[in-house]
Design an enzyme around this catalytic site. Sequence first.
Site, PDB file in Angstrom:
ATOM      1  N   HIS A  29     -22.340  26.922  46.162  1.00 19.19           N
ATOM      2  CA  HIS A  29     -23.239  26.802  45.013  1.00 19.19           C
ATOM      3  C   HIS A  29     -22.514  27.026  43.683  1.00 19.19           C
ATOM      4  CE1 HIS A  29     -27.262  25.796  46.066  1.00 19.19           C
ATOM      5  NE2 HIS A  29     -27.478  26.818  46.876  1.00 19.19           N
TER       6      HIS A  29
ATOM      7  N   HIS B  82     -22.556  28.642  52.185  1.00 18.56           N
ATOM      8  CA  HIS B  82     -23.576  27.991  51.365  1.00 18.56           C
ATOM      9  C   HIS B  82     -23.587  28.569  49.953  1.00 18.56           C
ATOM     10  CE1 HIS B  82     -27.582  25.916  50.950  1.00 18.56           C
ATOM     11  NE2 HIS B  82     -27.709  26.837  50.001  1.00 18.56           N
ATOM     12  N   GLU B  83     -23.622  29.891  49.857  1.00 14.43           N
ATOM     13  CA  GLU B  83     -23.703  30.514  48.529  1.00 14.43           C
ATOM     14  C   GLU B  83     -22.417  30.321  47.738  1.00 14.43           C
ATOM     15  OE1 GLU B  83     -26.642  31.211  47.815  1.00 14.43           O
ATOM     16  OE2 GLU B  83     -27.330  31.145  49.892  1.00 14.43           O
TER      17      GLU B  83
ATOM     18  N   GLY C   3     -32.825  34.997  51.993  1.00 14.87           N
ATOM     19  CA  GLY C   3     -31.568  35.138  52.720  1.00 14.87           C
ATOM     20  C   GLY C   3     -30.427  35.497  51.788  1.00 14.87           C
ATOM     21  N   ALA C   4     -30.352  34.778  50.661  1.00  9.81           N
ATOM     22  CA  ALA C   4     -29.292  35.029  49.687  1.00  9.81           C
ATOM     23  C   ALA C   4     -29.633  34.313  48.386  1.00  9.81           C
ATOM     24  CB  ALA C   4     -27.946  34.554  50.227  1.00  9.81           C
ATOM     25  N   MET C   5     -28.912  34.685  47.326  1.00  9.79           N
ATOM     26  CA  MET C   5     -29.149  34.070  46.013  1.00  9.79           C
ATOM     27  C   MET C   5     -27.817  33.990  45.284  1.00  9.79           C
ATOM     28  SD  MET C   5     -31.926  35.197  43.114  1.00  9.79           S
ATOM     29  CE  MET C   5     -31.274  36.848  42.971  1.00  9.79           C
TER      30      MET C   5
ATOM     31  N   GLU D  51     -29.840  22.071  46.385  1.00  8.21           N
ATOM     32  CA  GLU D  51     -29.939  22.651  47.724  1.00  8.21           C
ATOM     33  C   GLU D  51     -29.592  21.651  48.825  1.00  8.21           C
ATOM     34  OE1 GLU D  51     -30.001  25.627  48.182  1.00  8.21           O
ATOM     35  OE2 GLU D  51     -30.829  26.508  46.364  1.00  8.21           O
TER      36      GLU D  51
END
Length: 406
Positions: free
Chosen positions: A61, A57-58, A21-23, A80
Site C-alpha cells: 500500500h 498487503h500493507e 485486520g490492519a491499516m 484495494e
Amino acid sequence: MHRIYDLDRFGIVCIEDFNAGAMENKGLTTYNVSCILAHKDSSTDGRFKHVNSVIGHEYFHNWSGNRVTLRDWFEITLKEGFTNLREQLFSEHCYSETVERISEVNFLKSYQFPEDSSPLAHSIRPETIESVDNLYTVTVYEKGAEVIRMMKTILGDELFVKGTDHYFSKFDGKAVTSEDFREALSEASGIDLSQFRVWYEQKGTPSLEVVKNYYCKEKNAYIIVVKQIVPEQDNEKKMPYPIPIKFNLVGVESKKDLVPKSEEILLLKDFEQEFVIKGINENGVLSFLRDFSAPVSVKDFLSKEEILHLFKYDSNLYQKWEAVQRVFRDEIIRAYKSKAKQVTLEEDTKKCLECLVDTVDDYEYLAMALSLPTFQMRIRRVLTEMLEQTLSPGVREIAASCQIKL
C-alpha cells in the site's frame, strides 16, 4: 512491480482489540495481533501464510494507496483491488503458485459470487453508498483484484510491469481514478483496455456458455463458439464484458497440449464470438478457463469421459484440480439422488486419483486436490439440481439462507 520503500524505517504497531485486520498509515502500519503474530509451536501453516500476506498487503500500500492515492472513496477498488492482486502475486511467489490460486478462487466463489447473486450485488466501483463502510466488500477487494488480473493476463507479465511502472512514475504524489490506471497501462503497452470500464460499471457475475467446440479435420482447425450471459442491470443497457479465456486442447491420442503457450488466450469481447484455432492436427478435449482467468461462471459442457481425460492428462494443475472437484461434486449429487448413506467413488474415478497421486509430488497441492468441494460449492450445485425438479417453499428458503438468487 518491485518498488523501493522510501523511508528508512517501516513502523509497526500491534493492537489486540483493533477492529480491522490492519491499516496502512504512511510510515506506521497498524495491525491486529491476529494478523501479525504466529509461533511455530502453536500456529498452523495457514496462520503463517495469513501473517505473510497481510504484512505484504500493507507494505504494498505504500505505493498503491499512499504515494499514489485516490481521487475519492468511490475509487477504493483501485487501491484495494490492485494491492490485493499484488498481495496474491507475492503469496504465489512465496508458496505454491497453483495452491495459492486455488485458494483465491475458492474464496471468490464461496463469498463474492453469492454477493453478486444477492440483493447486495454492486459493481466494483459503486456510484452511490449510504456510508463509507459499505465500500469494504469482497466485490470491491476480491473481484477488483480479478479485474486487474485480467488486464495482466491480456498484457502479459512484461508489459504489465512496464505499465504499472509507468503508472507509479506518472502519478507519484497524485490522487487518481481507475481510468488513469487503465490509460497508463495502455500508454505503456500500446494495447487498448478501454472496454474494461464495463467491469467497473456493471454488477453481477457473467456466465459463459461454450455453444460449439469441435475439431475440423479438413481445415486442421478447432472451432470454439462462446457466448456470455450478462446479469440484468439497473435501468441500464447491458454491455458485453471483455473476458480473457486461457485455454488449450489436450490431444485425445497424444495426451499433450496442442496449442502453443503464446496462443493460449482467447479474448471474448462480444456477446457471442467464434474462435478458429488453426494448425491443429488431431482432436482434443477443450481445457477451458485455465487458472480461472476471469471471474465468471461456466455452464458445464464436458462429458464425464472428457473430464476424466483432463483429470489424467491436462498439464495445467489448476485444471486438474477443477476436474477433480467436478467429479467429486457429481459423485455427491449421484449419492444424493440415490439417497445413499455414503459416497462410493466409481472405479474410473479411483484410477484417476491414483494416477494423480503417482504423478504429482506437491503434497500441499495433493491435499487440496483430494479435499471435497467447499460447503458453499456443494450446496449451490445441489440446489441447482433440485431447482430443475421443483421450486417448493423449502427450496426457496434454503436458497435465501445461502444468498442464492432464484
